[in-house]
Design a protein around this motif. Structure first.
Motif, PDB file in Angstrom:
ATOM      1  N   GLN A  43       0.811  -1.228   0.000  1.00 15.03           N
ATOM      2  CA  GLN A  43       0.000   0.000   0.000  1.00 15.03           C
ATOM      3  C   GLN A  43       0.839   1.270   0.000  1.00 15.03           C
ATOM      4  O   GLN A  43       0.339   2.352  -0.245  1.00 15.03           O
ATOM      5  N   ALA A  44       2.128   1.139   0.295  1.00 17.56           N
ATOM      6  CA  ALA A  44       2.966   2.330   0.462  1.00 17.56           C
ATOM      7  C   ALA A  44       3.257   3.005  -0.859  1.00 17.56           C
ATOM      8  O   ALA A  44       3.392   2.337  -1.884  1.00 17.56           O
ATOM      9  N   ASP A  45       3.350   4.331  -0.843  1.00 16.62           N
ATOM     10  CA  ASP A  45       3.830   5.059  -2.018  1.00 16.62           C
ATOM     11  C   ASP A  45       5.354   5.084  -2.046  1.00 16.62           C
ATOM     12  O   ASP A  45       5.954   5.235  -3.097  1.00 16.62           O
ATOM     13  N   LEU A  46       5.955   4.976  -0.887  1.00 14.44           N
ATOM     14  CA  LEU A  46       7.421   4.964  -0.825  1.00 14.44           C
ATOM     15  C   LEU A  46       7.851   4.055   0.322  1.00 14.44           C
ATOM     16  O   LEU A  46       7.292   4.118   1.421  1.00 14.44           O
ATOM     17  N   VAL A  47       8.832   3.224   0.029  1.00 16.56           N
ATOM     18  CA  VAL A  47       9.407   2.368   1.065  1.00 16.56           C
ATOM     19  C   VAL A  47      10.887   2.716   1.179  1.00 16.56           C
ATOM     20  O   VAL A  47      11.593   2.790   0.173  1.00 16.56           O
ATOM     21  N   VAL A  48      11.339   2.988   2.393  1.00 14.63           N
ATOM     22  CA  VAL A  48      12.767   3.247   2.622  1.00 14.63           C
ATOM     23  C   VAL A  48      13.322   2.147   3.518  1.00 14.63           C
ATOM     24  O   VAL A  48      12.736   1.837   4.558  1.00 14.63           O
ATOM     25  N   SER A  49      14.430   1.558   3.075  1.00 12.90           N
ATOM     26  CA  SER A  49      15.153   0.556   3.883  1.00 12.90           C
ATOM     27  C   SER A  49      16.537   1.094   4.149  1.00 12.90           C
ATOM     28  O   SER A  49      17.164   1.645   3.242  1.00 12.90           O
ATOM     29  N   MET A  99      21.521  -2.766  12.827  1.00 12.06           N
ATOM     30  CA  MET A  99      20.058  -2.832  12.672  1.00 12.06           C
ATOM     31  C   MET A  99      19.638  -2.538  11.235  1.00 12.06           C
ATOM     32  O   MET A  99      20.294  -1.759  10.543  1.00 12.06           O
ATOM     33  N   ASP A 100      18.547  -3.171  10.809  1.00  7.48           N
ATOM     34  CA  ASP A 100      17.945  -2.864   9.506  1.00  7.48           C
ATOM     35  C   ASP A 100      16.501  -2.428   9.767  1.00  7.48           C
ATOM     36  O   ASP A 100      15.782  -3.114  10.482  1.00  7.48           O
ATOM     37  N   VAL A 101      16.117  -1.322   9.143  1.00  5.46           N
ATOM     38  CA  VAL A 101      14.744  -0.831   9.310  1.00  5.46           C
ATOM     39  C   VAL A 101      14.135  -0.564   7.938  1.00  5.46           C
ATOM     40  O   VAL A 101      14.804  -0.021   7.053  1.00  5.46           O
ATOM     41  N   ARG A 102      12.887  -0.976   7.779  1.00  2.00           N
ATOM     42  CA  ARG A 102      12.163  -0.747   6.524  1.00  2.00           C
ATOM     43  C   ARG A 102      10.797  -0.188   6.893  1.00  2.00           C
ATOM     44  O   ARG A 102      10.088  -0.765   7.730  1.00  2.00           O
ATOM     45  N   ILE A 103      10.440   0.944   6.303  1.00  2.00           N
ATOM     46  CA  ILE A 103       9.138   1.563   6.599  1.00  2.00           C
ATOM     47  C   ILE A 103       8.498   2.002   5.286  1.00  2.00           C
ATOM     48  O   ILE A 103       9.157   2.560   4.405  1.00  2.00           O
ATOM     49  N   GLY A 104       7.206   1.720   5.164  1.00  2.00           N
ATOM     50  CA  GLY A 104       6.437   2.170   4.005  1.00  2.00           C
ATOM     51  C   GLY A 104       5.501   3.296   4.405  1.00  2.00           C
ATOM     52  O   GLY A 104       4.940   3.298   5.502  1.00  2.00           O
ATOM     53  N   MET A 105       5.331   4.279   3.495  1.00  2.00           N
ATOM     54  CA  MET A 105       4.505   5.455   3.817  1.00  2.00           C
ATOM     55  C   MET A 105       3.680   5.860   2.601  1.00  2.00           C
ATOM     56  O   MET A 105       4.142   5.748   1.459  1.00  2.00           O
ATOM     57  N   LYS A 106       2.452   6.300   2.869  1.00  3.84           N
ATOM     58  CA  LYS A 106       1.635   6.899   1.808  1.00  3.84           C
ATOM     59  C   LYS A 106       2.096   8.351   1.602  1.00  3.84           C
ATOM     60  O   LYS A 106       2.729   8.944   2.472  1.00  3.84           O
ATOM     61  N   LYS A 107       1.709   8.913   0.460  1.00  2.00           N
ATOM     62  CA  LYS A 107       2.102  10.302   0.155  1.00  2.00           C
ATOM     63  C   LYS A 107       1.581  11.285   1.205  1.00  2.00           C
ATOM     64  O   LYS A 107       2.143  12.362   1.405  1.00  2.00           O
ATOM     65  N   GLN A 154      11.371  13.625   4.357  1.00  2.00           N
ATOM     66  CA  GLN A 154      12.215  14.433   3.484  1.00  2.00           C
ATOM     67  C   GLN A 154      11.885  14.128   2.016  1.00  2.00           C
ATOM     68  O   GLN A 154      11.672  15.035   1.212  1.00  2.00           O
ATOM     69  N   LYS A 155      11.800  12.842   1.698  1.00  2.00           N
ATOM     70  CA  LYS A 155      11.606  12.442   0.301  1.00  2.00           C
ATOM     71  C   LYS A 155      10.179  12.695  -0.180  1.00  2.00           C
ATOM     72  O   LYS A 155       9.948  12.901  -1.364  1.00  2.00           O
ATOM     73  N   ALA A 191      18.492  10.015  17.308  1.00  2.13           N
ATOM     74  CA  ALA A 191      17.891  10.326  16.008  1.00  2.13           C
ATOM     75  C   ALA A 191      17.764  11.835  15.798  1.00  2.13           C
ATOM     76  O   ALA A 191      17.929  12.317  14.679  1.00  2.13           O
ATOM     77  N   ALA A 192      17.476  12.584  16.859  1.00  6.62           N
ATOM     78  CA  ALA A 192      17.352  14.041  16.690  1.00  6.62           C
ATOM     79  C   ALA A 192      18.664  14.614  16.149  1.00  6.62           C
ATOM     80  O   ALA A 192      18.674  15.423  15.216  1.00  6.62           O
ATOM     81  N   LEU A 193      19.776  14.159  16.718  1.00  6.71           N
ATOM     82  CA  LEU A 193      21.096  14.630  16.248  1.00  6.71           C
ATOM     83  C   LEU A 193      21.372  14.129  14.842  1.00  6.71           C
ATOM     84  O   LEU A 193      21.854  14.873  13.979  1.00  6.71           O
ATOM     85  N   SER A 194      21.101  12.844  14.610  1.00  8.82           N
ATOM     86  CA  SER A 194      21.411  12.271  13.301  1.00  8.82           C
ATOM     87  C   SER A 194      20.579  12.947  12.212  1.00  8.82           C
ATOM     88  O   SER A 194      21.091  13.243  11.124  1.00  8.82           O
ATOM     89  N   ASN A 195      19.323  13.188  12.511  1.00  6.10           N
ATOM     90  CA  ASN A 195      18.469  13.864  11.530  1.00  6.10           C
ATOM     91  C   ASN A 195      18.946  15.296  11.289  1.00  6.10           C
ATOM     92  O   ASN A 195      18.986  15.769  10.152  1.00  6.10           O
ATOM     93  N   ALA A 196      19.353  15.992  12.364  1.00  2.78           N
ATOM     94  CA  ALA A 196      19.831  17.373  12.215  1.00  2.78           C
ATOM     95  C   ALA A 196      21.117  17.412  11.388  1.00  2.78           C
ATOM     96  O   ALA A 196      21.261  18.223  10.462  1.00  2.78           O
ATOM     97  N   VAL A 197      22.057  16.517  11.701  1.00  3.78           N
ATOM     98  CA  VAL A 197      23.325  16.489  10.963  1.00  3.78           C
ATOM     99  C   VAL A 197      23.060  16.124   9.496  1.00  3.78           C
ATOM    100  O   VAL A 197      23.621  16.734   8.574  1.00  3.78           O
ATOM    101  N   SER A 198      22.172  15.142   9.287  1.00  2.00           N
ATOM    102  CA  SER A 198      21.876  14.714   7.912  1.00  2.00           C
ATOM    103  C   SER A 198      21.309  15.871   7.090  1.00  2.00           C
ATOM    104  O   SER A 198      21.660  16.026   5.916  1.00  2.00           O
ATOM    105  N   HIS A 199      20.473  16.697   7.705  1.00  2.00           N
ATOM    106  CA  HIS A 199      19.938  17.866   6.988  1.00  2.00           C
ATOM    107  C   HIS A 199      21.024  18.903   6.760  1.00  2.00           C
ATOM    108  O   HIS A 199      21.092  19.522   5.695  1.00  2.00           O
TER     109      HIS A 199
END
Lengths: 747, 287
Positions: free
Chosen positions: A184-190, A300-308, A385-386, A715-723
């Motif tokens: 059902q996802a519009d985008l899946v990120v692994s 760790m491996d994480v996979r998440i699907g998301m609708k638009k 982001q995507k 994650a807050a730091l990782s997300n901030a640095v990634s941006h």
């Protein structure tokens, strides 16, 4: 036992910020920590540790050390009682190895001598014959076929056949149809992630003084997060009855979970028994790093699907955790917590614990949760982001609420996640402008919290003051919070109450100061103890007035006749009742022994702004705001302190803290110089916003607050640095060499 | 373990020459005492040099400064004339340790500890400072650059101690700067560092330069190619790029827990460029 929330209660003391009772002693250097206790004739105990990551102990010859003048005792693993139960045998083997040294720094023998230099000289005279074995310190390498086996035969039945013998358990959680969800996802990120082992970094090293007498009775003074657990363990390892060992907890210079375990205490007792004199052991910082608990190291491996529109359709996490050379269950916490913040139709988590030649993991604030949630919150951020979605709105859209079937099984009662996310969204920080090379990150976080076995005793003194005895070492200001709740319930001023930490002979069993349980569980026990004392005080007043005890109620710190039919008597205050207590039936006390249920889960949201120097990879944390549900903040200053402290420890873990092993399997950075916790000048002020969504399981609505704040920072730091750098980081810590390498490979 | 407190340099030299076992010289003690406590060294003799006359004195000499071997980082930082003349040297010295350590640590101790990452050393090498060495065979003055031999080892002979540092007189329009990279904001060890010392002419053209790099080789490097890259320029973009390239090219670092070869090589160039910009501005140059 679970309590019901008094929704209409108007607080008079709870929610205020009195000074902490232990503050002046600590500031003036008078507080007695683990190393501050002395006894006449005391010996210095020191521990010999393995220089090898993995080695068979062929023989230990202690004769030369024993012959050295000034040496009063030498002990090895044979001096402890061999345990049958796996849990206690692992502790025993970790305190003194018998057959194999399992990591660099593993204790193999110990001496007690008249002074430190004699003890050091004696250690050099102990001859250990090792047969070195191949070692493995990397979690992924340890799972591969052919990896050196740290300990064989330790796998639980949950582990499928064919996996490496280093895999000791497998856990799974979730519900729904994952495949259908991802379709059902519009985008899946692994994405795959790794985190390094981090140490709790408490300032006070482990220290204890043991005194065992010829008749087998013993006293132990130590810095610990739980002296009842110390008593249980030491009694088993020394072959003693619990009543013969009294343990007194010292003031504690930080623990963060790392002092819920036992390392030196049984060794000091064994030395004292052999020497017939008191023995003190104080770890060096090097020993603290090498041989006490860091966190798990993870892959760790994480996979998440998301609708638009931001709706998550499916989430999956595969966790490989290593808690060092002994089996640990921390991966279960990670697998439970990973997706706990979200209301998901399809979710699945799978986790393994893996043995490696590293020290035995000890709990560190919300053990196992920060890592898994780091991976999940990073992928959610990448999806936002995507798909060009607002990360707070997206989390709100998926947020768990009252009635949500959680990803780990239970259905949530009243929880504070939505309120916390909304508070973050309204806060000026969220919309503040950012400059060049700057980025903003956010993360939600979660922790279960705990209640557990608790015992409290309260005495009404004849001068109108109140003594509260509880059995949980005070790390974060709990004596003040307990006194506040006692004062609130009794209706007397805070400074009329003194709360102390009693020894193991004085109260029933108390679980460790862990699981964010003390303010919740000990607070509830204190409220119950106060109510028991109040009932007695009402009965005394009734007897004095000559009316039924049921016709007396407690209002504003005094017994009063309940209604006009009870008779007309002026109120009798606590002090007035106490003053005549010895002539009206004897001393008045209240106590409670129970298992505290109903610890409410706690959610937090952290917002973080960073700037990254693109030429050096250096990250400056510019702004940081913590939003957290405290249920009811009993002492708001200490709640804020927990929120700030957790954030700071998480910042350190995200940016620089890590256990670094050489090719020889030895720890390269066993000191604060190269194990880099943040210094004050590395940090901005950590702003805090306390939300109060009452916990239905506590009379005042209290939730534990101590652990949740270390969950979101990774994650807050990782997300901030990634941006900030325009590149997704997926490995912690994000030390400058790692960031610069990532940037240069991006080109 | 013996502890001696000589009152002359000659007596200190005599004690150290006569000793048979492991010896350590004690000034501020911010390295020696830490090593002792950690069990890294068990000296048979400790010679405390703080009671030698002049060892804690900072004074003007021949247009420059003579700085006693036990003058602390904090004392250097409070000496306005020294800080004005040699801001790069003094800022390097003041980066050692914490506020508490600054009250004890000395530049000579930092030099004799012989770590390639010592924060006081690149600035002194760039400054072309000399040290006064006193020993069994008398007194000699030696360039700071010649003191470190390899990590943990100096070129000092048995019985020799350094009693002072000399910073020479300054030409007009001269200044210096020191930058280091650490993963934190203070209380850390340089992963890479750069000291730059410049003299300009009235038009802002660099007429003399010395560039020293720390933590990128077994000893502090004095890089002539860096100096050549900027002498004769007004530190324009081309000169800065050439300086950065020359600095990175000179690096011979190791991979260790503090940083990778790749990281140190790149960052040493960045620091040399940034330090040059600061020194140029301090010398009165306008970019």
């Amino acid at each position: 036992m679970m309590d019901t929330l008094e929704t209409k209660r108007k607080f008079r003391q709870v929610g205020t910020r009195p000074i902490r009772p232990d503050g002046i002693d600590k500031v003036k250097g008078r507080a007695l920590y683990g190393a501050d206790v002395t006894a006449p004739g005391m010996l210095v105990g020191r521990i010999l540790r393995s220089p090898h990551a993995h080695a068979e102990i062929v023989a230990i010859d202690t004769s030369a050390a024993e012959a050295l003048s000034g040496v009063k005792a030498v002990v090895t693993g044979r001096d402890l009682v061999a345990q049958k139960d796996d849990f206690f045998r692992d502790i025993q083997e970790n305190c003194l190895a018998t057959t194999k040294a399992l990591y660099d720094g593993h204790a193999v023998a110990a001496v007690a001598a008249v002074d430190a230099s004699t003890a050091r000289a004696a250690l050099k005279l102990i001859k250990v014959t090792y047969k070195q074995l191949p070692h493995v310190t990397d979690v992924d390498a340890a799972m591969t076929p052919g990896a050196p086996i740290v300990q064989g035969g330790r796998a639980l039945e949950t582990v499928p056949k064919g996996m490496s013998a280093n895999v000791t358990n497998q856990v799974e959680f979730g519900h729904g149809n994952l495949d259908a969800g991802f379709k059902q996802a519009d985008l899946v990120v692994s994405r795959s992630f790794t985190t390094a082992a981090a140490h709790q970094g408490y300032i006070e090293p482990h220290a204890c003084l043991a005194q065992m007498n010829a008749d087998g009775k013993a006293d132990l003074w130590c810095c610990t997060q739980g002296h009842y657990f110390v008593r249980t363990t030491c009694a088993l390892l020394l072959g003693m009855e619990a009543s013969q060992l009294r343990v007194t907890a010292s003031e504690i210079g930080g623990g963060f979970g790392g002092k819920t375990v036992v390392f030196i205490e049984p060794v000091a007792l064994a030395l004292s028994r052999k020497a017939g004199r008191p023995v003190k052991i104080v770890m060096t910082r090097d020993e603290v790093f090498k041989a006490t608990g860091p966190t798990v190291v993870t892959s760790m491996d994480v996979r998440i699907g998301m609708k638009k529109d931001g709706r998550i359709t499916a989430g999956e996490a595969i966790l490989r955790y290593s808690g060092g050379a002994f089996p640990t269950g921390t991966v279960e916490m990670g697998a439970s917590a990973a997706f706990a913040a979200y209301d998901l139709a399809a979710v699945h988590t799978l986790g393994w614990n893996v043995l490696t030649n590293r020290p035995k993991e000890a709990a560190y604030r919300a053990p196992g949760a920060p890592q898994a949630i780091y991976a999940v919150e990073s992928v959610i951020d990448e999806l936002c982001q995507k798909l060009n979605l607002d990360p707070l709105d997206t989390r709100l859209k998926n947020a768990a609420r009252k009635g949500t079937l959680s990803s780990y099984g239970p259905t949530f009662d009243d929880i504070g996640l939505v309120a916390t996310l909304e508070a973050a969204k309204k806060h000026p920080h969220y919309k503040a402008p950012l400059g060049k090379n700057q980025g903003r990150g956010l993360s939600a976080g979660f922790w279960f919290n705990f209640g557990g076995n608790t015992s409290v005793s309260m005495t009404i003194n004849t001068d109108g003051t109140v003594s509260v005895a509880e059995g949980n070492p005070d790390i974060g200001g709990s004596r003040a919070s307990i006194s506040l709740m006692a004062a609130e319930e009794l209706g007397i001023p805070y400074d009329k109450v003194r709360t102390i930490i009693a020894d193991t002979a004085s109260l029933g069993y108390n679980e460790n100061t862990d699981g964010s349980r003390v303010t919740f569980a000990v607070g509830m026990a204190t409220i119950h103890a106060a109510r028991a004392a109040i009932a007695k005080m009402c009965a005394r007043a009734a007897a004095i007035w000559g009316i039924d005890p049921e016709a007396v109620e407690w209002v504003d710190g005094a017994a009063v006749p309940a209604g006009p039919n009870a008779g007309k008597f002026p109120p009798m205050t606590l002090a007035e009742i106490a003053a005549v207590a010895n002539n009206t039936g004897g001393p008045i006390a209240g106590h409670e022994e129970f298992t505290a249920d109903g610890a409410g889960v706690s959610f937090g949201v952290h917002l973080c702004d960073v700037e990254v120097d693109p030429e050096t990879g250096y990250t400056t944390v510019l702004r940081y705001t913590v939003f957290q549900d405290a249920g009811k903040a009993v002492h708001p200053a200490y709640v804020e302190g927990q929120m700030q402290g957790g954030a700071v420890q998480g910042i350190g873990w995200a940016l620089n803290e890590e256990y670094i092993y050489g090719a020889d399997g030895r720890l390269q950075n066993a000191g604060f110089l190269d194990y880099r916790v943040p210094v004050a000048s590395d940090l901005p002020n950590i702003d805090t916003v306390i939300l109060e969504i009452p916990n239905p399981g506590h009379p005042y609505g209290v939730r534990g607050v101590g652990e949740t704040p270390i969950v979101p920072p990774l994650a807050a730091l990782s997300n901030a640095v990634s941006h900030a750098i325009g590149l997704r980081m997926s490995s912690l810590p994000m030390s400058p060499p790692r960031i610069l390498a990532a940037l240069s490979h991006k080109g | 373990m013996q502890y001696a407190k000589p009152t002359t340099a000659a007596e200190a030299a005599r004690l150290l020459s006569a000793a048979s076992g492991v010896t350590r010289v004690l000034a501020g003690g911010t390295d020696v005492l830490v090593q002792l406590k950690a069990g890294m060294v068990e000296p048979d003799l400790i010679v405390d040099i703080k009671h030698i006359p002049g060892i804690r004195t900072l004074q003007a000499e021949a247009g420059g400064f003579r700085i006693g071997a036990a003058v602390s980082g904090a004392e250097l930082g409070e000496h306005a004339a020294l800080c004005a003349a040699w801001p790069g040297v003094t800022e390097g010295a003041q980066l050692i340790g914490s506020k508490q350590v600054q009250g004890r640590c000395s530049m000579v101790g930092n030099l004799c500890n012989a770590s390639p990452a010592g924060d006081a050393v690149p600035g002194l090498v760039a400054a072309n400072a000399t040290v006064r060495v006193e020993g069994p065979n008398g007194t000699r003055d030696v360039a700071v650059h010649a003191i470190p031999a390899s990590p943990g080892k100096t070129t000092l002979q048995k019985g020799e101690i350094i009693t002072s540092i000399f910073l020479p007189a300054r030409a007009p329009r001269s200044s210096d700067a020191y930058l280091r990279f650490i993963p934190r904001s203070e209380m850390d060890i340089a992963v890479a560092s750069a000291g730059v010392n410049l003299t300009l002419d009235a038009a802002g053209t660099i007429t003399a330069a010395r560039v020293a790099l720390g933590a990128v080789a077994p000893t502090v490097l004095l890089v002539d190619a860096c100096a050549k890259a900027i002498i004769g320029t007004k530190l324009d973009a081309t000169a800065l790029a050439a300086l950065e390239k020359a600095a990175s090219a000179a690096c011979k670092p190791i991979d260790d827990k503090r940083g990778t070869i790749e990281f140190r090589t790149k960052v040493a160039g960045v620091l040399a460029r940034r330090a040059a910009v600061i020194a140029y501005g301090r010398a009165g140059g306008k970019l």
